[in-house]
Design an enzyme around this catalytic site. Structure first.
Site, PDB file in Angstrom:
ATOM      1  N   LEU A 207       0.868  -1.168   0.000  1.00 15.72           N
ATOM      2  CA  LEU A 207       0.000   0.000   0.000  1.00 15.72           C
ATOM      3  C   LEU A 207       0.906   1.220   0.000  1.00 15.72           C
ATOM      4  O   LEU A 207       1.988   1.205   0.600  1.00 15.72           O
ATOM      5  CB  LEU A 207      -0.900   0.032   1.241  1.00 15.72           C
ATOM      6  N   ASP A 208       0.484   2.288  -0.681  1.00 11.80           N
ATOM      7  CA  ASP A 208       1.271   3.505  -0.694  1.00 11.80           C
ATOM      8  C   ASP A 208       1.477   4.027   0.721  1.00 11.80           C
ATOM      9  O   ASP A 208       0.699   3.734   1.635  1.00 11.80           O
ATOM     10  CB  ASP A 208       0.582   4.583  -1.533  1.00 11.80           C
ATOM     11  N   GLU A 209       2.492   4.846   0.891  1.00 14.51           N
ATOM     12  CA  GLU A 209       2.859   5.332   2.221  1.00 14.51           C
ATOM     13  C   GLU A 209       1.689   5.996   2.946  1.00 14.51           C
ATOM     14  O   GLU A 209       1.484   5.783   4.144  1.00 14.51           O
ATOM     15  CB  GLU A 209       4.019   6.322   2.093  1.00 14.51           C
TER      16      GLU A 209
ATOM     17  N   ASN B 252       0.183   2.715  -7.654  1.00 14.01           N
ATOM     18  CA  ASN B 252      -0.560   3.976  -7.802  1.00 14.01           C
ATOM     19  C   ASN B 252      -1.733   3.865  -8.765  1.00 14.01           C
ATOM     20  O   ASN B 252      -2.196   4.866  -9.324  1.00 14.01           O
ATOM     21  CB  ASN B 252       0.366   5.100  -8.283  1.00 14.01           C
TER      22      ASN B 252
END
Length: 212
Positions: free
Chosen positions: A53-55, A149
């Site tokens: 998962l993105d930051e 993304n």
């Protein structure tokens, strides 16, 4: 030590509720403890990331605890056999309000993943608008593929970048304060790669604007 909430655990895998502003695994030039580090300390054993998962993205994240679960989960992700639903706050209502986005994604020279006419990786997102939130829209997104993304790039290409997502063109209006990209991994459904049982989980986001 910061505790990462564990929502499901057995001898083979865990599902955690990832906090915002925490990397899942190390990244070049970045310091700080990752989700993998924190959960390994909590459990006192090694854990393995099988997806990302993105930051700034919060919510459900699966971690493997042994080699059998790691290889089995990687196969499930590769075969698109895991149901993954996200809640996203788009900065404008998408048109049409529900649909399927299929495109090619490719990272540009600046490291930003963009929709391109040819030559990228196939990416498919199914979405449905759930509610209006002022000028924004709460959208449920189901990933058919899982590119980096992907949801952020797809909604930016639709002209409704996610709220708080300055990397993809979001511009706040007076009075709007978003502390992060408004994206949350809401639900997961999969067949356990070792035990064969069904696993289904949901996690509500902290922000009211992201709640159905």
């Amino acid at each position: 030590m910061v505790a990462v909430p564990i929502l499901f655990a057995d001898e083979h895998l865990v599902v955690v509720d990832k906090p915002a502003f925490t990397l899942v695994v190390p990244a070049p030039g970045r310091n700080g403890r990752t989700v993998v580090d924190l959960v390994a300390e909590q459990l006192g054993r090694s854990v393995f990331a099988v997806h990302r998962l993105d930051e700034e993205t919060t919510g459900l994240l699966i971690l493997a605890l042994d080699a059998a679960a790691k290889s089995g989960l990687e196969r499930l992700f590769r075969d698109h056999a895991i149901e993954r639903d996200y809640l996203a706050l788009a900065s404008a209502a998408p048109s049409p309000p529900a649909g399927r986005i299929e495109s090619q994604l490719r990272e540009d020279a600046a490291g930003v993943v963009r929709v391109v006419p040819r030559g990228g990786e196939r990416a498919v997102t199914h979405y449905e608008t759930l509610a209006r939130r002022g000028r924004c829209a709460l959208v449920r997104c189901r990933l058919e593929t899982g590119r980096r993304n992907q949801i952020r790039a797809h909604f930016a290409a639709l002209g409704c970048a996610l709220a708080g997502d300055r990397k993809y063109g979001f511009r706040a209006r007076p009075g709007e304060k978003f502390q992060r990209v408004m994206l949350h991994s809401w639900s997961l459904g999969f067949r356990h790669p070792v035990l064969g049982t069904e696993v289904r989980l949901q996690s509500l986001p902290a922000e009211a604007a992201l709640r159905p």
